[in-house]
Design a protein around this motif. Structure first.
Motif, PDB file in Angstrom:
ATOM      1  N   ASN A 122      16.709  -5.887 -39.432  1.00  0.00           N
ATOM      2  CA  ASN A 122      17.370  -5.333 -38.243  1.00  0.00           C
ATOM      3  C   ASN A 122      16.776  -5.781 -36.905  1.00  0.00           C
ATOM      4  N   ASP A 125       7.181  -7.727 -37.154  1.00  0.00           N
ATOM      5  CA  ASP A 125       7.693  -6.446 -37.666  1.00  0.00           C
ATOM      6  C   ASP A 125       7.194  -6.367 -39.111  1.00  0.00           C
ATOM      7  N   SER A 149      10.908  -3.529 -44.846  1.00  0.00           N
ATOM      8  CA  SER A 149      11.653  -2.550 -44.055  1.00  0.00           C
ATOM      9  C   SER A 149      12.000  -1.337 -44.901  1.00  0.00           C
ATOM     10  N   MET A 150      12.296  -0.239 -44.212  1.00  0.00           N
ATOM     11  CA  MET A 150      12.675   0.992 -44.922  1.00  0.00           C
ATOM     12  C   MET A 150      13.933   0.733 -45.754  1.00  0.00           C
TER      13      MET A 150
END
Ligand code: CP
Ligand code: NVA
Length: 320
Positions: free
Chosen positions: A160, A239, A243-244
């Protein structure tokens, strides 16, 4: 009625309108107006959050509004009530919503069915509030526009955060390098949506596994060689690798992305004075090493603080 559902749907002029107001909220924290007076907003979160949750809760209160935090697991949404029904109920009771979830479509549907201003506080597709903050932070710390600069994102370039960076580059006209193994590059379909031409028109450099293309007003470079991507960059950005929602792929991702870490060796290749940025949370020893994170903590935690000031500018823009 304004929403902030993605950077894909936010024109450059609106992006600038938000960014231009952040400094006002930052420097007048105790004395700015109360545009949310007499309003109640809800935060509806299906994923964990520290920065986004706290910055929106504090921001809404400081703008004069009331705020409730609804963990999706605690409301009927978590038991399968459709988002369009939740939206129609809340739309009759509250004045605005901030949503963190998985499917982008859920945020779009909430906005459509609730009829109240709706903010995307992160989905699997985009993290617009984060990237607006990052651009503000760059321009605040460097005292110059991001247009024409080089931002190098390192790590999972298919998630994202880099997606929102792509739409920002296309609107504001900077060079975005995405350093990742090919399997973690954004899809050609996403790049086309952001304004890239057909793949046949991209400039390929097979020796270095690079694809370079004009995307809207910006340039995007997909590149496997992380050292090449870091060269002369104005920003090195990263990042989390996992990711979640991607926890089941953790071992594979750590193996695949282990070469894509911001560390002193990489920083040395970038422009002198490069800004090292991280949306946080950080996993030391993975996407960034301890020494580099601590050396750039002033930038990274200013970036985190700026989430508050940027959320206020977003909310103020929405209710104008
Ligand atoms: N960067 C960010 O969105 O942090 P949180 O997940 O803690 O909100
Ligand atoms: N890409 C990360 C961002 C966390 C703020 C995630 O979706 O988990």
């Amino acid at each position: 009625m304004k929403h902030l559902l993605s950077l894909e749907s936010l024109p450059a002029s609106e992006m600038r309108a938000i960014l231009d107001r952040v400094a006002h909220f930052k420097s007048n924290r105790a004395s700015h107006g109360r545009p949310l007076a007499d309003q109640t907003w809800a935060l509806i979160f299906s994923k964990s959050s520290t920065r986004t949750r706290v910055s929106f809760e504090v921001g809404i209160r400081e703008l004069g509004g009331d705020v409730m935090f609804l963990s999706a697991g605690d409301i009927q949404l978590g038991r399968g009530e459709p988002i369009k029904d939740t939206a129609r109920v809340l739309g009759r009771m509250i004045h605005g919503a901030v949503i963190r979830t998985y499917a982008q479509q859920d945020v779009e549907d909430f906005a459509r069915y609730s009829g109240i201003p709706t903010v995307n506080a992160l989905t699997d597709d985009e993290h617009p509030c984060q990237i607006l903050t990052d651009i503000f932070t760059f321009e605040e710390l460097r005292q110059e526009p991001i247009t024409g600069k080089i931002v190098t994102f390192i790590g999972d370039a298919a998630c994202n955060v880099p997606a929102s960076w792509i739409f920002a580059a296309a609107r504001l006209g900077f060079e975005l390098r995405l350093a990742a193994p090919r399997a973690y590059w954004p899809s050609p379909e996403l790049l086309r949506r952001a304004g890239a031409g057909p793949e046949a028109d991209w400039t390929s450099h097979p020796g270095t596994v690079t694809e370079r293309m004009q995307v809207g007003a910006g340039m995007v470079e997909l590149i496997e060689d992380v050292r090449l991507a870091a060269r002369k960059a104005d920003v090195l950005y990263t990042d989390v690798w996992i990711s979640m929602g991607k926890e089941a792929e953790a071992a594979q991702r750590i193996a695949d992305l282990s070469g894509y870490q911001i560390n002193a060796g990489l920083v040395a290749l970038a422009k002198p004075g490069v800004l090292v940025m991280h949306c946080l949370p950080a996993y030391r020893g993975k996407e960034i090493d301890e020494e580099t994170l601590e050396a750039h903590a002033s930038t990274i935690f200013t970036e985190a603080e700026n989430r508050l000031h940027t959320q206020k500018a977003i909310l103020d823009w929405m209710v104008r």
